[in-house]
Design an enzyme around this catalytic site. Structure first.
Site: not given
Ligand code: MG
Length: 514
Positions: A281-282, A285, A311
């Site tokens: 997830h990170e 980003h 997101e």
């Molecule tokens: Mg996030």
């Protein structure tokens, strides 16, 4: 004289200049101190969440407050504002227009907030963040209650000061997602609420429904897991010359500059997918920040445009890559090397574990299907708190009632309920809805990507992550904040945000698994 800031050579050694207008160049020159303060603030923020000793908090809060006030003073200098106003009258290219738009937006917000307020907000949230951590550790909402009350009061004040929209909450939504309103968000949630309830019922009624997968309780070696996280980042070609992976109590990404993007993950004792998902997830980003066009560095349009679009990138990698069947199959041997207990499992079973759908207490652990219910709950509570319709002391109770309504389960502790997320302690009200927005966008983006470079299953099977990264970079990342989120979405997708693709994706997955 601006060569250091505006002339950058690309990989082929060609000179590229995005900012040509001399007025804009002069503005960017003035902006350097604001940029440098921002740079320091981001590093301080990262440090506070990772390595700062506990007792450093008071002084850090003080310093953050002073810097926030100084940025405001610099942005609101008459000379600076005049330059922005004058530059607007000139013929500007898209990048230059974007720069003016961002400055305009920040100046308007800053002008509306008294300096004492900005300082108080920064100080309050720094302290609240520390207290939230303690309250969560001790599992006691009362330790956080007065801080949350202050944060809500400050946010109500903030929304009133900004005063762009009559509905107070709209003013906060706009801070995280430029142009987003309650009307938009209500509509989006309406479009998924009933369909998701039906799908969840179907899952719960299925003979293969599992309230808990055995792997959720399986302990793992954190050191080995850390190695695995690094291996996965290596597969994605995460540039460790420009980034780091550290540990924090709540995984996050901090972009200090596009050449220094730091991500964190966590190592809960059990349930290794939590650690892996957080890392992926990170990574999503971080990739967004790293792939912004280098010409935009040290300008206000360097960096992702909004939390929702951000997101969409993190959830794209977390769910559409990291929970993809081919991803699990392709990497199964590597998983087993670091997590020997997987020897007992077939790869199909591990894929099933990655995608086990069921009501659960913790948002960040939620599966793709139930995730949105966690967000709807927070969104509704925030709307109510902003209207002053909730007594803060009742929050744990109201939280639990909502959990029951949406997911049919109730947490037995505050840590697993109202205290689970860091956002409110950081003063962020209006942030949560961007998670749902981003998740919905991610499927829409995948649909578009597949039309242009082929199916994501094949791409993962052949480990063509570079192709995926380049497509995202070219279509979305390189622009930074040049366009508003709504403009960018339209430009990339040819349509506005639409939950149809997400619903199709989830229906397909449920059909395959249940
Ligand atoms: Mg996030």
């Amino acid at each position: 004289m601006f060569s250091k800031y505006f002339i950058i050579t690309n990989k082929k050694g060609e000179i590229m200049i995005k900012i040509q207008n001399t007025s804009i160049r002069s503005i960017i020159k003035d902006y350097r101190l604001i940029w440098a303060i921002g740079h320091a603030q981001k590093l301080m923020g990262w440090d506070a969440e990772t390595y700062m000793p506990k007792k450093g908090i008071e002084d850090r809060g003080e310093a953050e407050g002073i810097l926030a006030k100084e940025t405001q003073r610099l942005l609101l200098k008459d000379e600076f504002k005049k330059k922005i106003k004058e530059a607007k009258k000139e013929e500007l290219n898209e990048t230059e227009k974007g720069i003016i738009r961002i400055f305009d937006r920040e100046i308007t917000i800053m002008e509306s907030l008294p300096p004492e307020f900005v300082e108080e907000f920064a100080k309050t949230t720094t302290k609240a963040r520390m207290n939230w951590r303690e309250a969560k550790e001790k599992n006691d909402f009362k330790l956080f209650q007065e801080h949350l009350q202050k944060i809500i009061d400050l946010n109500i004040k903030k929304a009133e000061y900004i005063g762009k929209h009559t509905l107070l909450y709209d003013n906060l939504l706009d801070l995280y997602e430029e142009g987003l309103t309650v009307k938009d968000m209500d509509k989006l949630f309406e479009s998924i609420k009933e369909p998701l309830k039906k799908i969840l019922q179907k899952v719960k009624d299925s003979p293969t429904f599992l309230e808990k997968h055995p792997l959720e309780d399986q302990e793992y070696d954190a050191r080995k897991m850390d190695e695995l996280n690094h291996k996965v980042l290596e597969k994605f070609k995460f540039d460790l010359g420009k980034g780091r992976l550290d540990i924090s109590s709540h995984p996050f990404t901090e972009e200090i500059s596009m050449n220094d993007v730091r991500i964190t993950t966590w190592y809960p004792k059990t349930d290794f997918c939590r650690s892996l998902s957080a890392t992926i997830h990170e990574f999503g980003h971080a990739l967004y920040e790293m792939q912004v066009s280098p010409e935009l560095e040290r300008t206000p349009v360097a960096g992702g445009v909004s939390m929702g679009v951000h997101e969409s990138q993190s959830r794209f990698w977390e769910n559409l890559i990291g929970r993809n069947e081919e991803f699990v199959f392709r990497n199964f041997e590597m998983f087993k090397k670091h997590l020997p207990f997987l020897d007992k499992y077939e790869k199909e079973e591990v894929y099933r574990y990655f995608n086990n759908m069921r009501p659960s207490l913790i948002r960040v652990e939620a599966d793709e299907l139930t995730y949105h219910f966690h967000i709807m709950l927070r969104y509704e509570l925030e709307k109510q708190m902003m209207k002053g319709k909730i007594e803060i002391k009742d929050m744990p109770l109201i939280w639990n009632e909502k959990m029951k309504e949406y997911l049919g389960i109730v947490p037995t502790t505050d840590s697993e309920g109202v205290l689970q997320d860091i956002h409110w302690s950081m003063g962020s009200i209006g942030y949560f809805p961007t998670y749902s927005l981003g998740t919905i966008l991610a499927s829409q983006i995948q649909n578009k990507m597949e039309k242009e470079i082929g199916g994501v299953n094949e791409l993962i099977k052949e480990e063509k992550y570079t192709e995926i990264k380049e497509w995202l970079g070219e279509r979305i990342h390189k622009y930074g904040s040049t366009y508003t989120p709504k403009e960018l979405i339209k430009k990339v997708l040819g349509e506005d945000v639409n939950a149809k693709y997400f619903l199709e994706h989830i229906e397909k997955k449920v059909k395959e698994i249940y």
